[in-house]
Write a protein that holds these residues in place. Structure first.
Motif, PDB file in Angstrom:
ATOM      1  N   LEU A 210       0.821  -1.209   0.000  1.00 24.12           N
ATOM      2  CA  LEU A 210       0.000   0.000   0.000  1.00 24.12           C
ATOM      3  C   LEU A 210       0.855   1.259   0.000  1.00 24.12           C
ATOM      4  O   LEU A 210       1.812   1.369   0.779  1.00 24.12           O
ATOM      5  CB  LEU A 210      -0.919   0.026   1.229  1.00 24.12           C
ATOM      6  CG  LEU A 210      -1.890  -1.139   1.423  1.00 24.12           C
ATOM      7  CD1 LEU A 210      -2.782  -0.866   2.639  1.00 24.12           C
ATOM      8  CD2 LEU A 210      -2.739  -1.377   0.182  1.00 24.12           C
ATOM      9  N   THR A 211       0.485   2.189  -0.872  1.00 24.82           N
ATOM     10  CA  THR A 211       1.093   3.516  -0.882  1.00 24.82           C
ATOM     11  C   THR A 211       0.005   4.544  -0.602  1.00 24.82           C
ATOM     12  O   THR A 211      -0.988   4.613  -1.335  1.00 24.82           O
ATOM     13  CB  THR A 211       1.758   3.827  -2.232  1.00 24.82           C
ATOM     14  OG1 THR A 211       2.773   2.857  -2.495  1.00 24.82           O
ATOM     15  CG2 THR A 211       2.395   5.219  -2.220  1.00 24.82           C
ATOM     16  N   VAL A 212       0.195   5.323   0.469  1.00 25.67           N
ATOM     17  CA  VAL A 212      -0.812   6.295   0.902  1.00 25.67           C
ATOM     18  C   VAL A 212      -0.362   7.715   0.538  1.00 25.67           C
ATOM     19  O   VAL A 212       0.769   8.121   0.838  1.00 25.67           O
ATOM     20  CB  VAL A 212      -1.040   6.199   2.428  1.00 25.67           C
ATOM     21  CG1 VAL A 212      -1.916   7.348   2.921  1.00 25.67           C
ATOM     22  CG2 VAL A 212      -1.664   4.856   2.779  1.00 25.67           C
ATOM     23  N   LYS A 213      -1.262   8.438  -0.102  1.00 30.55           N
ATOM     24  CA  LYS A 213      -1.040   9.859  -0.374  1.00 30.55           C
ATOM     25  C   LYS A 213      -2.003  10.661   0.491  1.00 30.55           C
ATOM     26  O   LYS A 213      -3.210  10.405   0.499  1.00 30.55           O
ATOM     27  CB  LYS A 213      -1.277  10.173  -1.847  1.00 30.55           C
ATOM     28  CG  LYS A 213      -1.063  11.643  -2.199  1.00 30.55           C
ATOM     29  CD  LYS A 213      -1.315  11.906  -3.683  1.00 30.55           C
ATOM     30  CE  LYS A 213      -1.117  13.378  -4.026  1.00 30.55           C
ATOM     31  NZ  LYS A 213      -1.376  13.641  -5.469  1.00 30.55           N
ATOM     32  N   LEU A 214      -1.471  11.644   1.225  1.00 30.91           N
ATOM     33  CA  LEU A 214      -2.297  12.475   2.102  1.00 30.91           C
ATOM     34  C   LEU A 214      -2.793  13.722   1.366  1.00 30.91           C
ATOM     35  O   LEU A 214      -2.258  14.106   0.317  1.00 30.91           O
ATOM     36  CB  LEU A 214      -1.493  12.872   3.336  1.00 30.91           C
ATOM     37  CG  LEU A 214      -0.947  11.719   4.189  1.00 30.91           C
ATOM     38  CD1 LEU A 214      -0.179  12.267   5.381  1.00 30.91           C
ATOM     39  CD2 LEU A 214      -2.072  10.791   4.644  1.00 30.91           C
TER      40      LEU A 214
ATOM     41  N   ASP B 211      -2.411  16.708   2.106  1.00 27.88           N
ATOM     42  CA  ASP B 211      -1.435  17.804   2.076  1.00 27.88           C
ATOM     43  C   ASP B 211      -0.292  17.527   1.098  1.00 27.88           C
ATOM     44  O   ASP B 211       0.687  18.268   1.034  1.00 27.88           O
ATOM     45  CB  ASP B 211      -0.873  18.068   3.482  1.00 27.88           C
ATOM     46  CG  ASP B 211      -0.082  16.894   4.043  1.00 27.88           C
ATOM     47  OD1 ASP B 211       0.161  15.905   3.312  1.00 27.88           O
ATOM     48  OD2 ASP B 211       0.302  16.945   5.231  1.00 27.88           O
ATOM     49  N   GLY B 212      -0.412  16.443   0.325  1.00 26.07           N
ATOM     50  CA  GLY B 212       0.589  16.115  -0.672  1.00 26.07           C
ATOM     51  C   GLY B 212       1.644  15.135  -0.208  1.00 26.07           C
ATOM     52  O   GLY B 212       2.421  14.613  -1.026  1.00 26.07           O
ATOM     53  N   THR B 213       1.699  14.829   1.066  1.00 23.29           N
ATOM     54  CA  THR B 213       2.672  13.869   1.599  1.00 23.29           C
ATOM     55  C   THR B 213       2.368  12.463   1.088  1.00 23.29           C
ATOM     56  O   THR B 213       1.207  12.036   1.076  1.00 23.29           O
ATOM     57  CB  THR B 213       2.648  13.868   3.138  1.00 23.29           C
ATOM     58  OG1 THR B 213       2.920  15.187   3.610  1.00 23.29           O
ATOM     59  CG2 THR B 213       3.678  12.897   3.699  1.00 23.29           C
ATOM     60  N   VAL B 214       3.426  11.776   0.669  1.00 19.27           N
ATOM     61  CA  VAL B 214       3.280  10.383   0.248  1.00 19.27           C
ATOM     62  C   VAL B 214       4.091   9.518   1.209  1.00 19.27           C
ATOM     63  O   VAL B 214       5.317   9.673   1.329  1.00 19.27           O
ATOM     64  CB  VAL B 214       3.772  10.168  -1.196  1.00 19.27           C
ATOM     65  CG1 VAL B 214       3.660   8.686  -1.572  1.00 19.27           C
ATOM     66  CG2 VAL B 214       2.970  11.020  -2.168  1.00 19.27           C
ATOM     67  N   LEU B 215       3.419   8.627   1.913  1.00 17.28           N
ATOM     68  CA  LEU B 215       4.105   7.751   2.867  1.00 17.28           C
ATOM     69  C   LEU B 215       4.861   6.647   2.127  1.00 17.28           C
ATOM     70  O   LEU B 215       4.478   6.237   1.020  1.00 17.28           O
ATOM     71  CB  LEU B 215       3.094   7.115   3.825  1.00 17.28           C
ATOM     72  CG  LEU B 215       2.216   8.068   4.648  1.00 17.28           C
ATOM     73  CD1 LEU B 215       1.373   7.266   5.624  1.00 17.28           C
ATOM     74  CD2 LEU B 215       3.060   9.103   5.379  1.00 17.28           C
ATOM     75  N   ASP B 216       5.929   6.166   2.728  1.00 16.66           N
ATOM     76  CA  ASP B 216       6.675   5.047   2.144  1.00 16.66           C
ATOM     77  C   ASP B 216       5.745   3.847   1.982  1.00 16.66           C
ATOM     78  O   ASP B 216       4.900   3.553   2.846  1.00 16.66           O
ATOM     79  CB  ASP B 216       7.848   4.658   3.048  1.00 16.66           C
ATOM     80  CG  ASP B 216       8.952   5.712   3.053  1.00 16.66           C
ATOM     81  OD1 ASP B 216       8.989   6.538   2.123  1.00 16.66           O
ATOM     82  OD2 ASP B 216       9.758   5.705   4.008  1.00 16.66           O
ATOM     83  N   GLU B 217       5.909   3.154   0.873  1.00 24.16           N
ATOM     84  CA  GLU B 217       5.086   1.978   0.604  1.00 24.16           C
ATOM     85  C   GLU B 217       5.258   0.937   1.720  1.00 24.16           C
ATOM     86  O   GLU B 217       6.371   0.668   2.168  1.00 24.16           O
ATOM     87  CB  GLU B 217       5.472   1.368  -0.733  1.00 24.16           C
ATOM     88  CG  GLU B 217       4.613   0.171  -1.139  1.00 24.16           C
ATOM     89  CD  GLU B 217       5.070  -0.451  -2.449  1.00 24.16           C
ATOM     90  OE1 GLU B 217       4.292  -0.437  -3.412  1.00 24.16           O
ATOM     91  OE2 GLU B 217       6.205  -0.959  -2.484  1.00 24.16           O
ATOM     92  N   GLU B 218       4.136   0.357   2.142  1.00 24.10           N
ATOM     93  CA  GLU B 218       4.150  -0.705   3.158  1.00 24.10           C
ATOM     94  C   GLU B 218       3.875  -2.032   2.455  1.00 24.10           C
ATOM     95  O   GLU B 218       2.798  -2.249   1.904  1.00 24.10           O
ATOM     96  CB  GLU B 218       3.090  -0.454   4.221  1.00 24.10           C
ATOM     97  CG  GLU B 218       3.177  -1.370   5.417  1.00 24.10           C
ATOM     98  CD  GLU B 218       4.415  -1.117   6.277  1.00 24.10           C
ATOM     99  OE1 GLU B 218       5.117  -2.101   6.604  1.00 24.10           O
ATOM    100  OE2 GLU B 218       4.698   0.064   6.590  1.00 24.10           O
ATOM    101  N   VAL B 219       4.867  -2.928   2.458  1.00 22.74           N
ATOM    102  CA  VAL B 219       4.766  -4.205   1.757  1.00 22.74           C
ATOM    103  C   VAL B 219       4.635  -5.341   2.770  1.00 22.74           C
ATOM    104  O   VAL B 219       5.419  -5.414   3.724  1.00 22.74           O
ATOM    105  CB  VAL B 219       6.012  -4.456   0.875  1.00 22.74           C
ATOM    106  CG1 VAL B 219       5.859  -5.766   0.103  1.00 22.74           C
ATOM    107  CG2 VAL B 219       6.242  -3.295  -0.071  1.00 22.74           C
TER     108      VAL B 219
END
Length: 547
Positions: A470-474, A476-484
């Protein structure tokens, strides 16, 4: 006599006279035209296009000693002649047994499940019949197989097998336990079911290993869902084979019974997919168990089999249901499937979503550290395997009922993000998750994309991973590191890690049904291999009965 009948008799009479004349005088042959061909000859010519029997069959005589399809012979040989007592398989089967029974007890908390249980005629009690865990029902083994099978599959929370075809091999316990319990009770009271045998739990474990193996090996290379058939047909075939052996039928009779299972009407997969998703998917395995036991009892009573039920041209299973292609096999029958089966430990969710939900739970911790919540999520991309997309990718499809929700990866992931949990009650109509506007909004902002390597690893017999990332985009434009997460808790590579959780899950499912001291007794027994293996099946089942 009608005019039609008179004309028919007159024509037939002329035909007989004509044939006699030809034989005696060797006159010129009769031209085969519609106007001049005798009725009997015209009937023979028309026979291939008729739905009626011809006056004289033109089909070749089929020898009575036809060889059975090798696929059927292999199954019968396996259940009658191959040992399945590897320590790993037996130990895994014990964990499957208690986990599966616990899931069946949990299902009894749902009214839609309990509404379909019980005898055909209310109030019927069968002397020495099958007892249904968690209830007061005592039924014939056919209906008992349905009842047990329906409860253990209802919540989609026990074991799983993923390959070209997927499924839940523990579904076969519905047939196995029903027959072992009924036979044991009957034989203790002077009966001769299955040659008078009183079954031990060890017998049940070995039958489970064989059923797992038949269902799982058939699934390794053969996709039934791609031709629209549901995986419960493999439950019916596997249960038929092992129940036949349990009841003392010969290897030849087992071939007959298995052929009947392949000829039996097969379930369409439509009840698992929009727009027909419904609760039948939760009792379909129970139905397969019921039909398996019924077919075995018919063969035990003298019914024969169909040797080429798979391969017969036009009318066989391959031509009718499988695009004319024979089954492919990766390995001979042994104990591979039980040793590698997947436990569903963490979430009551369709298995292809397990690692996605686990990834969401891990991401919740990252969100919390940032002071963020699900309300701050703009979008989520799930990098996944092909089977996940084909079965449970339902981003924009309506969620009309329990069955829709527990087979939608977006709904399950969204529920985890919003509530930091995923429980069976989260699928219910009117529940907190089902009525959450945020869950629904976020569900439609979660997209799936296939990673070909994830798909290849999913089918690799040495890996058998079920990866989601999963890759989450917030907002406010922040993209969290992909969780595998590649393998879920309960995978063979995480089996030992899973065992304490399996036991806790079992204890949690027992709790609402029995006093604390009885729960402790069952939990202790479940981990005492020697005592459990040597216990009579009916004695063990009685520990789960409510009076």
């Amino acid at each position: 006599m009608s005019a039609f009948s008179r004309n028919l008799c007159s024509t037939a009479s002329r035909t007989i006279r004509q044939r006699a004349s030809i034989a005696c005088k060797a006159t010129r042959p009769i031209a085969l035209t519609a106007a001049r061909t005798p009725l009997l000859q015209r009937a023979a010519i028309a026979a291939p296009f008729s739905t009626s029997s011809s006056f004289r069959s033109m089909a070749p005589i089929v020898p009575s000693n036809r060889e059975f399809d090798p696929e059927i012979k292999d199954i019968a040989n396996y259940v009658h002649n191959v040992a399945v007592d590897t320590p790993l398989a037996i130990d895994t089967a014990r964990w499957i047994l208690i986990d599966t029974l616990g899931c069946g007890l949990k299902a009894l908390e749902f009214e839609q499940c309990t509404n379909i249980l019980g005898p055909v005629v209310e109030g019927t009690v069968v002397p020495n019949g099958t007892k249904v865990p968690g209830t007061s029902y005592q039924l014939d083994p056919v209906k008992g197989a349905f009842n047990i099978g329906a409860t253990i599959r209802w919540l989609d929370f026990n074991d799983c097998w993923l390959a070209a075809e997927w499924g839940h091999p523990s579904d076969n316990l519905g047939a196995i336990l029903a027959v072992a319990d009924w036979a044991s009770r009957t034989n203790k009271n002077g009966g001769k079911v299955g040659n008078g045998k009183v079954f031990k739990i060890r017998d049940v474990l070995e039958a489970m290993i064989r059923a797992h193996e038949i269902q799982g090996c058939l699934a390794l290379e053969n996709s039934f869902n791609k031709v629209g058939l549901d995986h419960v047909l493999l439950v019916k075939v596997a249960s038929t084979a092992v129940v036949s052996q349990m009841l003392g039928l010969t290897e030849s009779q087992t071939r007959d019974a298995v052929s009947q299972a392949w000829a039996d009407g097969q379930d369409l997969r439509t009840y698992r997919h929009s727009p027909n998703t419904m609760s039948r998917k939760s009792w379909a395995a129970g139905n397969a168990c019921e039909r398996a036991v019924n077919l075995v009892l018919k063969v035990a009573g003298g019914e024969g089999g169909m040797p080429t039920v798979l391969s017969a041209p036009t009318w066989g299973f391959y031509d009718v249901n499988f695009g004319g292609k024979p089954f492919q096999f990766q390995r001979p029958y042994g104990s591979y499937v039980m040793e590698n089966v997947l436990f569903k430990v963490s979430y009551p969710a369709e298995f292809h979503s397990q690692t996605a939900v686990e990834a969401a739970q891990k991401l919740n911790k990252k969100l919390k550290a940032l002071g963020k919540t699900a309300e701050d999520i703009e979008s989520v991309v799930n990098r996944t395997h092909e089977a996940c997309i084909r079965i449970i990718d339902k981003q924009f499809k309506p969620m009309d009922n329990f069955a829709d929700r527990d087979h939608c990866v977006q709904y399950m992931v969204s529920t985890m993000f919003v509530f930091d949990r995923l429980e069976a009650s989260d699928y219910s109509d009117g529940g907190e998750a089902a009525t959450s506007a945020l869950v629904e909004s976020l569900r439609q902002r979660i997209s799936c994309v296939e990673d070909p390597q994830f798909t290849a690893d999913y089918h690799d017999p040495e890996k058998r991973t079920i990866s989601n990332a999963l890759t989450v985009k917030l907002k406010d434009g922040t993209v969290l590191d992909e969780e595998v997460v590649e393998v879920p808790l309960g995978h063979r590579l995480r089996r030992e890690e899973a065992k304490p959780h399996i036991l806790e899950k079992y204890k949690r499912h027992l709790g609402p049904h029995f006093p604390a001291e009885h729960v402790d007794k069952l939990v202790k027994l479940g981990t005492d291999a020697k005592t459990l293996d040597e216990m009579d099946v009916d004695t063990y089942v009685d520990l789960y009965v409510k009076n």
